[in-house]
Design an enzyme around this catalytic site. Structure first.
Site, mmCIF file in Angstrom:
data_model
loop_
_atom_site.group_PDB
_atom_site.id
_atom_site.type_symbol
_atom_site.label_atom_id
_atom_site.label_comp_id
_atom_site.label_asym_id
_atom_site.label_seq_id
_atom_site.Cartn_x
_atom_site.Cartn_y
_atom_site.Cartn_z
ATOM 1 N N ILE A 30 12.728 -9.337 43.543
ATOM 2 C CA ILE A 30 14.059 -8.287 44.137
ATOM 3 C C ILE A 30 13.808 -8.017 45.420
ATOM 4 O O ILE A 30 14.668 -7.545 46.194
ATOM 5 C CB ILE A 30 14.259 -7.213 43.137
ATOM 6 C CG1 ILE A 30 13.295 -6.411 42.911
ATOM 7 C CG2 ILE A 30 15.066 -7.666 41.817
ATOM 8 C CD1 ILE A 30 13.490 -5.060 42.303
ATOM 9 N N GLY A 31 12.506 -8.433 45.892
ATOM 10 C CA GLY A 31 12.338 -7.999 47.291
ATOM 11 C C GLY A 31 10.787 -8.683 47.971
ATOM 12 O O GLY A 31 10.098 -8.901 46.847
ATOM 13 N N GLY A 33 7.533 -7.658 50.915
ATOM 14 C CA GLY A 33 7.272 -6.948 51.971
ATOM 15 C C GLY A 33 6.143 -7.867 52.693
ATOM 16 O O GLY A 33 6.212 -8.874 52.393
ATOM 17 N N PHE A 35 3.046 -7.470 52.744
ATOM 18 C CA PHE A 35 1.704 -7.885 51.853
ATOM 19 C C PHE A 35 1.959 -8.028 50.656
ATOM 20 O O PHE A 35 1.007 -8.546 49.586
ATOM 21 C CB PHE A 35 0.541 -6.881 52.066
ATOM 22 C CG PHE A 35 0.392 -6.159 53.248
ATOM 23 C CD1 PHE A 35 0.264 -6.901 54.602
ATOM 24 C CD2 PHE A 35 0.822 -4.732 53.631
ATOM 25 C CE1 PHE A 35 0.000 -6.595 55.667
ATOM 26 C CE2 PHE A 35 0.401 -4.372 54.870
ATOM 27 C CZ PHE A 35 0.042 -5.359 55.972
ATOM 28 N N VAL A 38 8.242 -7.916 45.411
ATOM 29 C CA VAL A 38 8.461 -6.964 44.200
ATOM 30 C C VAL A 38 9.154 -7.718 43.173
ATOM 31 O O VAL A 38 10.365 -8.430 43.661
ATOM 32 C CB VAL A 38 9.268 -5.801 44.722
ATOM 33 C CG1 VAL A 38 9.599 -4.679 43.865
ATOM 34 C CG2 VAL A 38 8.292 -5.166 45.773
ATOM 35 N N LYS A 53 5.179 -4.349 42.051
ATOM 36 C CA LYS A 53 4.923 -4.857 43.100
ATOM 37 C C LYS A 53 3.685 -5.543 43.135
ATOM 38 O O LYS A 53 2.421 -5.032 42.932
ATOM 39 C CB LYS A 53 4.744 -3.502 44.267
ATOM 40 C CG LYS A 53 4.360 -3.893 45.737
ATOM 41 C CD LYS A 53 4.343 -2.342 46.439
ATOM 42 C CE LYS A 53 3.871 -2.834 47.926
ATOM 43 N NZ LYS A 53 4.056 -1.529 48.911
ATOM 44 N N ASP A 147 5.922 5.814 58.327
ATOM 45 C CA ASP A 147 6.706 4.833 58.244
ATOM 46 C C ASP A 147 7.945 5.065 57.597
ATOM 47 O O ASP A 147 8.743 3.923 56.923
ATOM 48 C CB ASP A 147 6.078 3.613 57.492
ATOM 49 C CG ASP A 147 6.605 2.208 57.796
ATOM 50 O OD1 ASP A 147 7.427 2.107 58.905
ATOM 51 O OD2 ASP A 147 6.448 1.225 56.867
#
Length: 181
Positions: A30-31, A33, A35, A38, A53, A147
């Protein structure tokens, strides 16, 4: 964790298993990043969904690994209704997997973009929740997020904000900012 029957019809999960680890079936991605990537994961004994993750360890540089350990440290310390919960941490020979609270409505950035902005009422409600989480981190753990952006604020199934991605978090005391781990 979010139970299967609590998921709305628009949030149906396509169950395409890739593997099972520690009683969690890893489903669709679903995603992604910098590194990690997910996936939705299903806890087999309970039928509850969470986010997994997945971090490929061989591809991490030393400073990236330190950021991951910093994130683990924050998740293990912080407990607040507007901070994503870490349920379990699993490790294989080449992967580190965070099983975390699943925020089914996606990121705040996706939400704002899909609606062309927020109403004043929505903005106030979301700001109060985000402020509450940040204040909790600052007061009780001397932590700063470092962040904070709309992509790192998730929305759960009830429309509540959830802070996540603490890889750049730092601590402060004696008015000096420090990075820990």
């Amino acid at each position: 964790m979010e139970k299967e029957e609590e998921k709305g019809s628009n949030e149906a999960v396509k169950e395409k298993p890739s593997f099972v680890i520690d009683d969690f079936e890893i489903l669709e991605q679903i995603g992604a990043g910098a590194f990690s990537h997910v996936h939705i994961a299903k806890h087999i004994p309970t039928g509850c969904y969470c986010a997994a993750k997945i971090i490929e360890l061989p591809h991490l540089k030393e400073d990236e690994f330190i950021g991951i350990m910093r994130e683990v440290s924050v998740f293990m310390q912080a407990d607040h209704p507007n901070i994503c919960n870490l349920y379990r941490l699993s490790i294989t020979e080449d992967k580190l997997i965070f099983f975390m609270e699943y925020a089914s409505r996606g990121t705040l950035l996706e939400y704002v973009n899909s609606r062309g902005g927020l109403t004043e009422f929505e903005a106030q409600r979301y700001f109060i929740q985000i402020f509450s989480a940040l204040r909790h981190l600052h007061i009780y753990y001397f932590l700063v997020h470092r962040d904070l952006k709309l992509e790192n604020i998730l929305i759960d199934s009830k429309g509540n904000m959830k802070l996540t991605d603490f890889g750049l978090a730092g601590t402060y005391y004696n008015n000096i900012m420090r990075t820990f781990v």
